[in-house]
Motif scaffolding. Structure first.
Motif, mmCIF file in Angstrom:
data_model
loop_
_atom_site.group_PDB
_atom_site.id
_atom_site.type_symbol
_atom_site.label_atom_id
_atom_site.label_comp_id
_atom_site.label_asym_id
_atom_site.label_seq_id
_atom_site.Cartn_x
_atom_site.Cartn_y
_atom_site.Cartn_z
ATOM 1 N N VAL A 1 0.836 -1.203 0.000
ATOM 2 C CA VAL A 1 0.000 0.000 0.000
ATOM 3 C C VAL A 1 0.870 1.251 0.000
ATOM 4 N N LEU A 2 2.034 1.195 0.671
ATOM 5 C CA LEU A 2 2.980 2.304 0.580
ATOM 6 C C LEU A 2 3.379 2.544 -0.872
ATOM 7 N N ALA A 3 3.600 1.458 -1.608
ATOM 8 C CA ALA A 3 3.953 1.586 -3.027
ATOM 9 C C ALA A 3 2.830 2.232 -3.830
ATOM 10 N N MET A 4 1.587 2.070 -3.391
ATOM 11 C CA MET A 4 0.466 2.691 -4.086
ATOM 12 C C MET A 4 0.573 4.211 -4.107
ATOM 13 N N HIS A 5 1.283 4.778 -3.127
ATOM 14 C CA HIS A 5 1.432 6.234 -3.106
ATOM 15 C C HIS A 5 2.263 6.721 -4.293
ATOM 16 N N ALA A 6 3.162 5.872 -4.792
ATOM 17 C CA ALA A 6 3.837 6.195 -6.053
ATOM 18 C C ALA A 6 2.824 6.223 -7.188
ATOM 19 N N THR B 1 -3.175 -0.337 -9.246
ATOM 20 C CA THR B 1 -3.911 -1.589 -9.469
ATOM 21 C C THR B 1 -3.206 -2.772 -8.825
ATOM 22 N N VAL B 2 -1.900 -2.870 -9.003
ATOM 23 C CA VAL B 2 -1.145 -3.976 -8.417
ATOM 24 C C VAL B 2 -1.129 -3.872 -6.889
ATOM 25 N N GLY B 3 -0.858 -2.677 -6.379
ATOM 26 C CA GLY B 3 -0.802 -2.493 -4.935
ATOM 27 C C GLY B 3 -2.123 -2.753 -4.245
ATOM 28 N N TRP B 4 -3.212 -2.610 -4.993
ATOM 29 C CA TRP B 4 -4.541 -2.779 -4.420
ATOM 30 C C TRP B 4 -4.777 -4.192 -3.878
ATOM 31 N N PHE B 5 -4.057 -5.152 -4.394
ATOM 32 C CA PHE B 5 -4.218 -6.504 -3.875
ATOM 33 C C PHE B 5 -3.641 -6.622 -2.464
ATOM 34 N N GLY B 6 -2.670 -5.759 -2.129
ATOM 35 C CA GLY B 6 -2.243 -5.647 -0.737
ATOM 36 C C GLY B 6 -3.263 -4.891 0.083
ATOM 37 N N GLN C 1 -4.071 -16.123 8.991
ATOM 38 C CA GLN C 1 -5.173 -17.096 9.054
ATOM 39 C C GLN C 1 -6.424 -16.580 8.361
ATOM 40 N N GLY C 2 -6.533 -15.253 8.263
ATOM 41 C CA GLY C 2 -7.732 -14.668 7.655
ATOM 42 C C GLY C 2 -7.631 -14.457 6.162
ATOM 43 N N ILE C 3 -6.491 -14.812 5.562
ATOM 44 C CA ILE C 3 -6.306 -14.575 4.133
ATOM 45 C C ILE C 3 -7.340 -15.352 3.321
ATOM 46 N N SER C 4 -7.839 -14.713 2.258
ATOM 47 C CA SER C 4 -8.904 -15.331 1.464
ATOM 48 C C SER C 4 -8.674 -15.104 -0.026
ATOM 49 N N GLY C 5 -8.683 -16.196 -0.760
ATOM 50 C CA GLY C 5 -8.606 -16.093 -2.217
ATOM 51 C C GLY C 5 -9.832 -15.432 -2.802
ATOM 52 N N LEU C 6 -10.942 -15.465 -2.069
ATOM 53 C CA LEU C 6 -12.156 -14.799 -2.534
ATOM 54 C C LEU C 6 -11.927 -13.301 -2.673
ATOM 55 N N VAL C 7 -11.226 -12.718 -1.712
ATOM 56 C CA VAL C 7 -10.929 -11.279 -1.771
ATOM 57 C C VAL C 7 -10.084 -10.964 -3.003
ATOM 58 N N ALA C 8 -9.092 -11.801 -3.274
ATOM 59 C CA ALA C 8 -8.206 -11.569 -4.415
ATOM 60 C C ALA C 8 -8.964 -11.644 -5.734
ATOM 61 N N VAL C 9 -9.772 -12.689 -5.908
ATOM 62 C CA VAL C 9 -10.495 -12.853 -7.179
ATOM 63 C C VAL C 9 -11.594 -11.802 -7.322
ATOM 64 N N ASN C 10 -12.246 -11.444 -6.233
ATOM 65 C CA ASN C 10 -13.249 -10.372 -6.307
ATOM 66 C C ASN C 10 -12.607 -9.049 -6.709
ATOM 67 N N SER C 11 -11.413 -8.787 -6.208
ATOM 68 C CA SER C 11 -10.688 -7.577 -6.611
ATOM 69 C C SER C 11 -10.370 -7.619 -8.101
ATOM 70 N N LEU C 12 -9.926 -8.777 -8.557
ATOM 71 C CA LEU C 12 -9.625 -8.966 -9.976
ATOM 72 C C LEU C 12 -10.857 -8.718 -10.847
ATOM 73 N N MET C 13 -11.972 -9.325 -10.485
ATOM 74 C CA MET C 13 -13.192 -9.186 -11.280
ATOM 75 C C MET C 13 -13.702 -7.744 -11.285
ATOM 76 N N ALA C 14 -13.590 -7.064 -10.151
ATOM 77 C CA ALA C 14 -14.059 -5.678 -10.075
ATOM 78 C C ALA C 14 -13.221 -4.758 -10.946
ATOM 79 N N LEU C 15 -11.897 -4.962 -10.946
ATOM 80 C CA LEU C 15 -11.051 -4.101 -11.781
ATOM 81 C C LEU C 15 -11.325 -4.341 -13.261
#
Length: 396
Positions: free
Chosen positions: A20-25, A210-215, A225-239
């Motif tokens: 997310v720090l990289a997103m500031h670039a 866009t790339v940093g958004w996955f972080g 323990q809370g990591i979810s592939g659903l969040v990753a794929v939902n982010s992909l589909m939304a973009l």
């Protein structure tokens, strides 16, 4: 085993903070590519200094207001459990610092530098953490009331409302109080086009974001323990939904195409952990439509000179995301449930109200006391020369 889990959590959250720090670039280059050449240096400096000011404000004031945790202890206390509380602060700081980064794009080319740094300190130290504490720490009993009344609290997993809607609505107030750039609108109301100065830089900024958004989204779980592939794929589909909608409605305009994925990602943050991927696709596509239509209306009909379109992109798409979580998060539409549309409407409305009220107080006061706009001569010369005494590129 517990020590290993904690160490993994620290690494997980730290990697998210770095992404997310990289997103500031990304924020910086999106602005550099959009503003006129005489304001490019200013864009780069603002984002860097805004982040630094945000760190001071959030470390000493904001984080304590939002989460009730301060760091006025010895290093031995802070380092406990591998310093997990410190990296959580770092992660949430990168979210808080997105507020001035969003505002920067709206007020570009005519805002004074020092008053904006003062606004950054107050907004990140007081205004943003006030609502952050309500949404993410349950302050003032509002979440408890929503759960009791409507069956579920306000849900904003990764900040559609807490970060993006707040940033966009704070920005539009500042934009209105500043007024349009000189020459942007003629006396008869016609729009004078100021095309993007550098499409490759604009595109680079969009890609970094866009790339940093996955972080931004995936690491919002804040534990491995809370990591979810659903969040990753939902982010992909939304973009993807946002990109294609902006492509079609924007008629291949590169500015719309590269902001389309950002619109989709803004909108999916709130419900990315509970939506079905098809719901995320629709959420992103609607956000792409919202951005193109409202950006055009804002610039052409309403004469609001929001340079990067941060109110349509973050303010409106963020608010849509808060509401969309209540729609597509429902089990009847393939979601995981545990969400209430009424709670989402009320929580989103509250976030907008806090943002608008806080922004009027902060920017209205600064405008009266010290002024927030460059002089006509300074604006004509450009913020690069007027503020930083150097252009972005030396003349050959």
């Amino acid at each position: 085993m517990e020590a290993l889990v904690t160490a993994n959590d620290v690494l997980f959250v730290l990697l998210g903070a770095i992404m997310v720090l990289a997103m500031h670039a990304g924020f910086a280059f999106l602005e550099v590519g959009t503003v006129r050449k005489k304001n490019q240096t200013n864009a780069l400096v603002k984002i860097m200094v805004d982040f630094s000011v945000s760190t001071i404000a959030y470390f000493f004031i904001g984080y304590s207001i939002a989460h009730g945790i301060s760091f006025f202890s010895g290093a031995d206390v802070l380092a406990a459990k591998n310093g997990v509380e410190l990296v959580k602060f770092f992660f949430l700081l990168t979210f808080a610092a997105a507020i001035p980064a969003i505002i920067s794009g709206g007020i570009a080319e005519r805002a004074k530098f020092n008053p904006q740094m003062a606004a950054t300190f107050i907004l990140v130290g007081l205004v943003y953490p006030f609502f952050e504490g309500i949404a993410w720490s349950g302050h003032y009993g509002i979440q408890d009331w929503l759960k009791l009344t409507f069956g579920a609290p306000f849900r904003d997993f990764a900040g559609s409302v807490v970060v993006h809607a707040m940033g966009g609505w704070i920005a539009v107030v500042a934009v209105v109080l500043l007024g349009a750039r000189r020459g942007r609108y003629s006396k008869d109301g016609r729009l004078h086009a100021y095309p993007p100065s550098n499409i490759p830089f604009l595109a680079l900024g969009a890609w970094i974001l866009t790339v940093g958004w996955f972080g931004f989204n995936v690491m919002s779980a804040q534990s491995i323990q809370g990591i979810s592939g659903l969040v990753a794929v939902n982010s992909l589909m939304a973009l993807v939904g946002g990109t294609l909608a902006a492509l079609v409605l924007g008629k291949n305009d590169p500015g719309f195409v590269h902001n389309g994925p950002l619109a989709g990602l803004v909108a999916v943050c709130a419900g990315s952990d509970i939506m079905h991927p098809l719901g995320a696709l629709v959420t992103g596509a609607v956000a792409g439509v919202i951005f193109v239509l409202t950006f055009t209306l804002t610039q052409n009909r309403w004469k609001i000179d929001d340079v990067l379109g941060v109110w349509p992109l973050h303010g409106l798409c963020g608010a849509w995301g808060g509401i969309a979580a209540g729609i597509f998060g429902a089990k009847s539409l393939g979601g995981l449930g545990g969400v209430s549309l009424m709670s989402q409407l009320i929580g989103t409305g509250l976030g907008v109200a806090v943002a608008v009220t806080g922004s009027f107080i902060v920017y209205g006061t600064l405008k009266k006391i010290v002024g927030i706009r460059l002089s006509a001569e300074e604006e004509f010369d450009g913020a690069d020369l007027s503020i930083h005494k150097i252009n972005s590129m030396a003349d050959d």
